[in-house]
Design a protein around this motif. Structure first.
Motif, PDB file in Angstrom:
ATOM      1  N   VAL A   1      40.646  19.195   8.605  1.00 17.81           N
ATOM      2  CA  VAL A   1      41.447  18.407   7.006  1.00 17.81           C
ATOM      3  C   VAL A   1      41.273  16.932   7.492  1.00 17.81           C
ATOM      4  CG1 VAL A   1      43.013  18.276   5.246  1.00 17.81           C
ATOM      5  CG2 VAL A   1      42.263  21.064   6.136  1.00 17.81           C
ATOM      6  N   LEU A   2      42.028  16.453   8.454  1.00 20.22           N
ATOM      7  CA  LEU A   2      41.859  15.263   9.390  1.00 20.22           C
ATOM      8  C   LEU A   2      40.816  14.029   9.348  1.00 20.22           C
ATOM      9  CD1 LEU A   2      45.032  15.759  11.926  1.00 20.22           C
ATOM     10  CD2 LEU A   2      45.358  14.985   9.712  1.00 20.22           C
ATOM     11  N   HIS A   3      39.772  15.310   9.892  1.00 24.21           N
ATOM     12  CA  HIS A   3      38.483  14.716   9.637  1.00 24.21           C
ATOM     13  C   HIS A   3      37.693  14.489   8.967  1.00 24.21           C
ATOM     14  CE1 HIS A   3      34.640  13.934  11.752  1.00 24.21           C
ATOM     15  NE2 HIS A   3      34.076  14.048  10.165  1.00 24.21           N
ATOM     16  N   LYS A   4      38.428  15.223   7.470  1.00 32.72           N
ATOM     17  CA  LYS A   4      37.507  14.983   6.690  1.00 32.72           C
ATOM     18  C   LYS A   4      38.205  14.019   5.392  1.00 32.72           C
ATOM     19  CE  LYS A   4      34.598  18.650   5.500  1.00 32.72           C
ATOM     20  NZ  LYS A   4      34.042  18.607   4.975  1.00 32.72           N
ATOM     21  N   VAL A   5      39.897  14.128   5.637  1.00 31.44           N
ATOM     22  CA  VAL A   5      41.008  12.945   5.492  1.00 31.44           C
ATOM     23  C   VAL A   5      40.214  11.274   6.031  1.00 31.44           C
ATOM     24  CG1 VAL A   5      43.075  11.263   5.594  1.00 31.44           C
ATOM     25  CG2 VAL A   5      42.196  14.069   5.100  1.00 31.44           C
ATOM     26  N   ASN A   6      40.273  11.165   7.144  1.00 27.71           N
ATOM     27  CA  ASN A   6      39.729   9.598   8.104  1.00 27.71           C
ATOM     28  C   ASN A   6      38.731   9.953   6.974  1.00 27.71           C
ATOM     29  OD1 ASN A   6      39.031   7.974   9.925  1.00 27.71           O
ATOM     30  ND2 ASN A   6      40.312   9.190  11.366  1.00 27.71           N
ATOM     31  N   ALA A   7      37.165  10.492   6.787  1.00 25.80           N
ATOM     32  CA  ALA A   7      36.502   9.981   6.229  1.00 25.80           C
ATOM     33  C   ALA A   7      36.306   9.493   4.801  1.00 25.80           C
ATOM     34  CB  ALA A   7      35.187  11.566   6.220  1.00 25.80           C
ATOM     35  N   VAL A   8      36.972   9.867   3.856  1.00 30.72           N
ATOM     36  CA  VAL A   8      37.173   9.768   2.554  1.00 30.72           C
ATOM     37  C   VAL A   8      38.214   8.196   2.038  1.00 30.72           C
ATOM     38  CG1 VAL A   8      36.098  11.802   2.161  1.00 30.72           C
ATOM     39  CG2 VAL A   8      38.785  11.513   1.285  1.00 30.72           C
ATOM     40  N   MET A   9      39.181   8.192   3.471  1.00 30.55           N
ATOM     41  CA  MET A   9      40.223   7.188   3.491  1.00 30.55           C
ATOM     42  C   MET A   9      39.413   5.575   2.873  1.00 30.55           C
ATOM     43  SD  MET A   9      43.877   6.864   5.305  1.00 30.55           S
ATOM     44  CE  MET A   9      43.263   6.003   6.284  1.00 30.55           C
TER      45      MET A   9
ATOM     46  N   GLY B   1      44.055   1.905   3.291  1.00 31.27           N
ATOM     47  CA  GLY B   1      44.123   2.653   2.714  1.00 31.27           C
ATOM     48  C   GLY B   1      45.692   3.776   3.052  1.00 31.27           C
ATOM     49  N   TYR B   2      46.075   3.599   2.817  1.00 33.26           N
ATOM     50  CA  TYR B   2      47.754   5.114   4.452  1.00 33.26           C
ATOM     51  C   TYR B   2      46.757   6.411   3.098  1.00 33.26           C
ATOM     52  CZ  TYR B   2      49.653   0.911   3.408  1.00 33.26           C
ATOM     53  OH  TYR B   2      50.266  -0.589   4.180  1.00 33.26           O
ATOM     54  N   PHE B   3      47.478   6.863   4.526  1.00 29.51           N
ATOM     55  CA  PHE B   3      47.688   8.679   4.718  1.00 29.51           C
ATOM     56  C   PHE B   3      48.209   9.401   5.204  1.00 29.51           C
ATOM     57  CE2 PHE B   3      46.762  12.727   7.616  1.00 29.51           C
ATOM     58  CZ  PHE B   3      47.131  13.428   6.121  1.00 29.51           C
TER      59      PHE B   3
ATOM     60  N   PHE C   1      44.189   8.807  13.745  1.00 27.46           N
ATOM     61  CA  PHE C   1      44.745   7.409  13.037  1.00 27.46           C
ATOM     62  C   PHE C   1      46.091   6.603  14.069  1.00 27.46           C
ATOM     63  CE2 PHE C   1      44.169  11.258  10.158  1.00 27.46           C
ATOM     64  CZ  PHE C   1      43.367  10.246   9.101  1.00 27.46           C
ATOM     65  N   ASP C   2      46.517   5.314  13.011  1.00 27.13           N
ATOM     66  CA  ASP C   2      47.393   5.026  13.754  1.00 27.13           C
ATOM     67  C   ASP C   2      48.717   5.175  13.102  1.00 27.13           C
ATOM     68  OD1 ASP C   2      46.453   3.634  15.833  1.00 27.13           O
ATOM     69  OD2 ASP C   2      45.807   1.854  14.262  1.00 27.13           O
ATOM     70  N   VAL C   3      49.473   6.078  12.970  1.00 28.01           N
ATOM     71  CA  VAL C   3      50.553   5.868  13.269  1.00 28.01           C
ATOM     72  C   VAL C   3      51.838   4.509  12.810  1.00 28.01           C
ATOM     73  CG1 VAL C   3      53.361   7.786  12.460  1.00 28.01           C
ATOM     74  CG2 VAL C   3      51.017   8.557  13.704  1.00 28.01           C
ATOM     75  N   VAL C   4      51.666   3.945  11.365  1.00 27.68           N
ATOM     76  CA  VAL C   4      52.380   2.899  11.060  1.00 27.68           C
ATOM     77  C   VAL C   4      53.417   2.856  10.753  1.00 27.68           C
ATOM     78  CG1 VAL C   4      51.018   1.409  10.522  1.00 27.68           C
ATOM     79  CG2 VAL C   4      51.661   2.708   9.116  1.00 27.68           C
TER      80      VAL C   4
ATOM     81  N   LYS D   1      46.821   5.314   9.390  1.00 29.51           N
ATOM     82  CA  LYS D   1      46.233   4.105   8.318  1.00 29.51           C
ATOM     83  C   LYS D   1      45.460   3.955   9.779  1.00 29.51           C
ATOM     84  CE  LYS D   1      46.327   0.060   7.406  1.00 29.51           C
ATOM     85  NZ  LYS D   1      46.645   0.071   5.902  1.00 29.51           N
ATOM     86  N   HIS D   2      44.036   3.698   9.475  1.00 27.40           N
ATOM     87  CA  HIS D   2      42.765   3.974  10.058  1.00 27.40           C
ATOM     88  C   HIS D   2      42.990   3.405  11.614  1.00 27.40           C
ATOM     89  CE1 HIS D   2      39.745   5.944   8.207  1.00 27.40           C
ATOM     90  NE2 HIS D   2      40.226   4.942   6.896  1.00 27.40           N
TER      91      HIS D   2
END
Length: 238
Positions: A148-156, A160-162, A209-212, A235-236
């Protein structure tokens, strides 16, 4: 990669997600349990109040940084659809039980949104990417969190922000939850498929990701409360 369903937090495992995905049978059992929990209006109202009181004040400042028109994706939205309370953006919701929720609570979920009744691991084929992706108290319930995290990275989108929240536990209690959920799945109080420590989940996010920013979802009113729900803004990787 080592095999364990428990995400641990020992220093030697820094930045490593260590788990084996649960079986599809166990995941399907849990989905039936989740639907049973939602199968009353009281549960919905309680969660709606919780979302507006605790999640929204933490999410809205980040959503306000993004320009319209914006694309919002919510993973594991349940019937609450937290993104609707932002009052902006084109909203897309993913949940394997989404059609069941729409039948159960007609008129409650936003009419102009787009819905996909699929597992979070299987969403793909979007023609656009998303400015804001929400995953609130969900990632411990999916079949394969890493995917799921891999998919999020691909479509953000790049800027953008996750925003993701997760219940975190002391390491001994996380391990106990894992063992009880795996070997005694009928026990309703231990129905999370994955149990995380704070450092374990933080390190899992850092793989992608980077946690901001991070914060408690709500204050603990008792020192006896061992569970802490944390919300992370990602963020990415820069």
């Amino acid at each position: 990669m080592e095999n364990s369903s428990l995400i641990d937090s020992k220093p030697i495992r820094k930045h490593r997600a260590v788990y084996t995905a649960v079986s599809k049978q166990l995941w399907m059992l849990y989905q039936k349990r989740v639907f049973h929990i939602w199968n009353n209006e009281k549960a919905l109202k309680i969660r709606q109040v919780f979302t507006r009181r605790y999640y929204l004040p933490l999410i809205k400042p980040w959503a306000d940084k993004l320009e319209e028109p914006m694309q919002i994706l919510e993973i594991g939205s349940g019937p609450v659809c937290a993104a609707q309370y932002l009052g902006k953006g084109k909203q897309t919701y993913i949940d394997p039980l989404i059609n069941d929720y729409r039948k159960l609570f007609p008129g409650v979920m936003p009419e102009k949104a787009t819905y996909f009744p699929v597992m979070a691991e299987n969403f793909e084929g979007f023609q656009q990417t998303f400015d804001l992706i929400l995953c609130l108290d969900t990632l411990s319930d999916v079949h394969n969190p890493e995917l799921v995290l891999h998919k999020v990275n691909a479509v953000m989108k790049r800027e953008g922000y996750f925003i993701v929240s997760m219940d975190t536990w002391p390491s001994w209690l996380a391990r106990l939850h894992y063992l009880l959920a795996r070997f005694f799945p009928a026990l309703p109080q231990f129905n999370r498929l994955y149990s995380y420590t704070y450092h374990g989940f933080h390190n899992t996010l850092l793989r992608h990701f980077d946690v901001v920013d991070e914060s408690f979802v709500r204050p603990n009113f008792s020192w006896l409360s061992l569970k802490k729900e944390m919300l992370f803004v990602c963020k990415h990787k820069s």
